[in-house]
Motif scaffolding. Structure first.
Motif, PDB file in Angstrom:
ATOM      1  N   SER A   1       4.542   2.367   1.229  1.00 23.33           N
ATOM      2  CA  SER A   1       5.060   1.126   1.850  1.00 23.33           C
ATOM      3  C   SER A   1       4.197  -0.106   1.702  1.00 23.33           C
ATOM      4  O   SER A   1       4.668  -0.996   1.909  1.00 23.33           O
ATOM      5  CB  SER A   1       5.689   1.627   3.120  1.00 23.33           C
ATOM      6  N   CYS A   2       2.808   0.303   2.054  1.00 23.73           N
ATOM      7  CA  CYS A   2       1.761  -0.582   2.187  1.00 23.73           C
ATOM      8  C   CYS A   2       1.675  -1.474   0.738  1.00 23.73           C
ATOM      9  O   CYS A   2       0.980  -2.614   0.997  1.00 23.73           O
ATOM     10  CB  CYS A   2       0.509  -0.122   2.519  1.00 23.73           C
ATOM     11  N   GLN A   3       2.307  -1.075  -0.164  1.00 18.25           N
ATOM     12  CA  GLN A   3       2.159  -1.606  -1.428  1.00 18.25           C
ATOM     13  C   GLN A   3       3.033  -2.166  -2.115  1.00 18.25           C
ATOM     14  O   GLN A   3       3.253  -2.931  -3.033  1.00 18.25           O
ATOM     15  CB  GLN A   3       1.354  -0.809  -2.570  1.00 18.25           C
TER      16      GLN A   3
ATOM     17  N   GLU B   1       2.934   5.666   9.594  1.00 17.57           N
ATOM     18  CA  GLU B   1       1.395   5.787   9.947  1.00 17.57           C
ATOM     19  C   GLU B   1       0.625   4.860   8.610  1.00 17.57           C
ATOM     20  O   GLU B   1       1.530   4.881   7.604  1.00 17.57           O
ATOM     21  CB  GLU B   1       1.405   7.262   9.650  1.00 17.57           C
ATOM     22  N   HIS B   2      -0.515   4.786   8.643  1.00 17.62           N
ATOM     23  CA  HIS B   2      -1.221   3.884   7.550  1.00 17.62           C
ATOM     24  C   HIS B   2      -2.611   4.217   7.711  1.00 17.62           C
ATOM     25  O   HIS B   2      -3.309   3.229   8.142  1.00 17.62           O
ATOM     26  CB  HIS B   2      -0.701   2.303   7.663  1.00 17.62           C
ATOM     27  N   ALA B   3      -3.011   5.378   7.580  1.00 20.77           N
ATOM     28  CA  ALA B   3      -4.369   5.935   7.853  1.00 20.77           C
ATOM     29  C   ALA B   3      -5.474   5.048   7.363  1.00 20.77           C
ATOM     30  O   ALA B   3      -6.733   4.973   7.849  1.00 20.77           O
ATOM     31  CB  ALA B   3      -4.601   7.234   7.569  1.00 20.77           C
ATOM     32  N   CYS B   4      -5.058   4.432   5.794  1.00 23.94           N
ATOM     33  CA  CYS B   4      -6.186   3.900   5.411  1.00 23.94           C
ATOM     34  C   CYS B   4      -6.235   2.292   5.506  1.00 23.94           C
ATOM     35  O   CYS B   4      -6.824   1.491   4.822  1.00 23.94           O
ATOM     36  CB  CYS B   4      -6.348   4.307   3.892  1.00 23.94           C
ATOM     37  N   GLU B   5      -5.516   2.090   6.529  1.00 26.79           N
ATOM     38  CA  GLU B   5      -5.190   0.538   6.898  1.00 26.79           C
ATOM     39  C   GLU B   5      -4.854  -0.358   5.645  1.00 26.79           C
ATOM     40  O   GLU B   5      -5.425  -1.350   5.243  1.00 26.79           O
ATOM     41  CB  GLU B   5      -6.685   0.078   7.337  1.00 26.79           C
ATOM     42  N   LYS B   6      -3.788   0.175   5.009  1.00 23.98           N
ATOM     43  CA  LYS B   6      -3.307  -0.441   3.702  1.00 23.98           C
ATOM     44  C   LYS B   6      -3.997  -0.614   2.448  1.00 23.98           C
ATOM     45  O   LYS B   6      -3.996  -1.545   1.802  1.00 23.98           O
ATOM     46  CB  LYS B   6      -2.836  -1.947   4.213  1.00 23.98           C
ATOM     47  N   ALA B   7      -5.018   0.294   2.344  1.00 21.95           N
ATOM     48  CA  ALA B   7      -6.007   0.042   1.291  1.00 21.95           C
ATOM     49  C   ALA B   7      -5.465   0.875   0.092  1.00 21.95           C
ATOM     50  O   ALA B   7      -6.352   0.997  -0.874  1.00 21.95           O
ATOM     51  CB  ALA B   7      -7.446   0.539   1.791  1.00 21.95           C
ATOM     52  N   CYS B   8      -4.336   1.400   0.099  1.00 17.32           N
ATOM     53  CA  CYS B   8      -3.963   2.217  -1.026  1.00 17.32           C
ATOM     54  C   CYS B   8      -4.720   3.392  -1.585  1.00 17.32           C
ATOM     55  O   CYS B   8      -5.458   3.547  -2.424  1.00 17.32           O
ATOM     56  CB  CYS B   8      -3.910   1.345  -2.478  1.00 17.32           C
ATOM     57  N   ALA B   9      -5.112   4.105  -0.243  1.00 18.19           N
ATOM     58  CA  ALA B   9      -6.151   5.162  -0.481  1.00 18.19           C
ATOM     59  C   ALA B   9      -5.541   6.545   0.250  1.00 18.19           C
ATOM     60  O   ALA B   9      -6.502   7.591   0.343  1.00 18.19           O
ATOM     61  CB  ALA B   9      -7.451   4.717   0.055  1.00 18.19           C
ATOM     62  N   CYS B  10      -4.250   6.741   1.035  1.00 19.12           N
ATOM     63  CA  CYS B  10      -4.097   7.787   1.876  1.00 19.12           C
ATOM     64  C   CYS B  10      -2.831   8.367   1.675  1.00 19.12           C
ATOM     65  O   CYS B  10      -2.675   9.739   1.983  1.00 19.12           O
ATOM     66  CB  CYS B  10      -4.262   7.359   3.199  1.00 19.12           C
ATOM     67  N   THR B  11      -1.732   7.658   1.274  1.00 20.03           N
ATOM     68  CA  THR B  11      -0.381   8.139   1.175  1.00 20.03           C
ATOM     69  C   THR B  11       0.340   8.334   2.198  1.00 20.03           C
ATOM     70  O   THR B  11       1.708   8.612   2.458  1.00 20.03           O
ATOM     71  CB  THR B  11      -0.173   9.322   0.375  1.00 20.03           C
ATOM     72  N   THR B  12      -0.258   8.287   3.378  1.00 18.47           N
ATOM     73  CA  THR B  12       0.433   8.438   4.653  1.00 18.47           C
ATOM     74  C   THR B  12       1.486   7.394   5.022  1.00 18.47           C
ATOM     75  O   THR B  12       2.514   7.350   5.766  1.00 18.47           O
ATOM     76  CB  THR B  12      -0.489   8.335   5.878  1.00 18.47           C
ATOM     77  N   CYS B  13       1.765   6.377   4.095  1.00 18.89           N
ATOM     78  CA  CYS B  13       2.644   5.255   4.381  1.00 18.89           C
ATOM     79  C   CYS B  13       4.013   5.441   3.412  1.00 18.89           C
ATOM     80  O   CYS B  13       4.835   4.776   3.306  1.00 18.89           O
ATOM     81  CB  CYS B  13       2.170   3.774   4.324  1.00 18.89           C
ATOM     82  N   HIS B  14       3.722   6.805   2.911  1.00 16.10           N
ATOM     83  CA  HIS B  14       4.952   7.176   1.840  1.00 16.10           C
ATOM     84  C   HIS B  14       6.339   6.833   2.355  1.00 16.10           C
ATOM     85  O   HIS B  14       6.825   7.408   3.410  1.00 16.10           O
ATOM     86  CB  HIS B  14       4.514   8.606   1.324  1.00 16.10           C
TER      87      HIS B  14
HETATM   88  S1  FES Z   1      -1.595   2.834   4.147  1.00 11.69           S
HETATM   89 FE1  FES Z   1      -2.625   4.282   3.094  1.00 11.69          FE
HETATM   90  S2  FES Z   1      -1.718   4.248   1.103  1.00 11.69           S
HETATM   91 FE2  FES Z   1      -0.703   2.827   2.287  1.00 11.69          FE
END
Ligand code: FES
Length: 243
Positions: A217-219, A170-183
């Protein structure tokens, strides 16, 4: 985290090349910086590329030339090291030309080349490191029941590598470092990752199932060897749906 500065001798620009890039940048809007590197081309060669960007990637090195900012991908540094960047006009053809001391053979049109073996540093080099970077995903009931191991592309985050290999993190904020779903939880090779930014550290506190070795994971950019990750059972969004 700011991109790292690198030694100016990695690339040397002729005055003609500087004038050419300045002229090109004067016509750009927000994308007023240049990302310049090498990519795989053909079965065993490389080719140069450059593109206009508004900012570089997190792992890029920054090179300031006159008033211009160049971003050099970390896996291109060693191959480009010591090159001269020139602008030439030959007959009807004109364009940027690289004079690269690491190139062992250059094709007729000058677009692709092979490299000499590069100087080793601490028993490795960037190219070799790029080739051996691997990511191992431990089994997750829904997303990756049997687990998976695969090679990483240069400058690729854990999230992008998973998506490329069919693991739908999951990457709800589209990799913007704003959601934690990519933990994700890094079970081995935590030291292989680029350091987390303050922004990531702050946001991680909100992740479901946080561990000392958690990352978004997006970061997270692996820079070496094998990294093993576990995908948590739930994301913060799934937990709020369950409660
Ligand atoms: S996709 Fe939202 S913080 Fe990584």
């Amino acid at each position: 985290m700011n991109p790292k500065k690198h030694k100016p001798e990695v690339l040397n620009f002729t005055t003609k090349a500087i004038a050419h890039f300045k002229h090109k940048l004067s016509a750009q809007g927000k994308e007023n910086k240049i990302r310049l590197g090498v990519k795989k081309s053909g079965c065993n060669g490389f080719s140069y590329y450059f593109e206009f960007v508004s900012r570089g990637n997190k792992t890029d090195k920054v090179l300031k030339v006159d008033d211009m900012e160049f971003f050099i991908p970390s896996d291109s540094i060693e191959i480009l090291s010591g090159s001269q960047v020139d602008f030439t006009i030959e007959g009807l053809n004109q364009g940027i030309k690289f004079i690269n001391p690491n190139a062992s053979a250059v094709c007729g049109c000058g677009e692709s080349f092979t490299v000499n073996s590069l100087p080793e540093k601490d028993g490795s080099n960037n190219l070799a490191a790029a080739q051996k970077k691997k990511l191992k995903i431990l089994p997750h009931k829904d997303l990756c029941p049997d687990g998976l191991e695969f090679d990483l592309e240069p400058d690729e985050t854990i999230l992008d590598a998973c998506l490329r290999n069919g693991i739908r993190l999951e990457h709800a904020c589209e990799k913007a470092c704003a959601c934690t779903t990519c933990h994700v939880i890094v079970k081995e090779g935590f030291e292989n990752l680029e350091d987390a930014s303050d922004e990531e550290e702050d946001l991680l506190d909100k992740a479901w199932g946080l561990q000392p070795n958690s990352r978004l994971s997006c970061q997270a950019y692996p820079v070496d060897e094998v990294t093993v990750i576990e995908i948590p059972k739930y994301t913060i969004n799934q937990v709020s749906e369950l409660t």
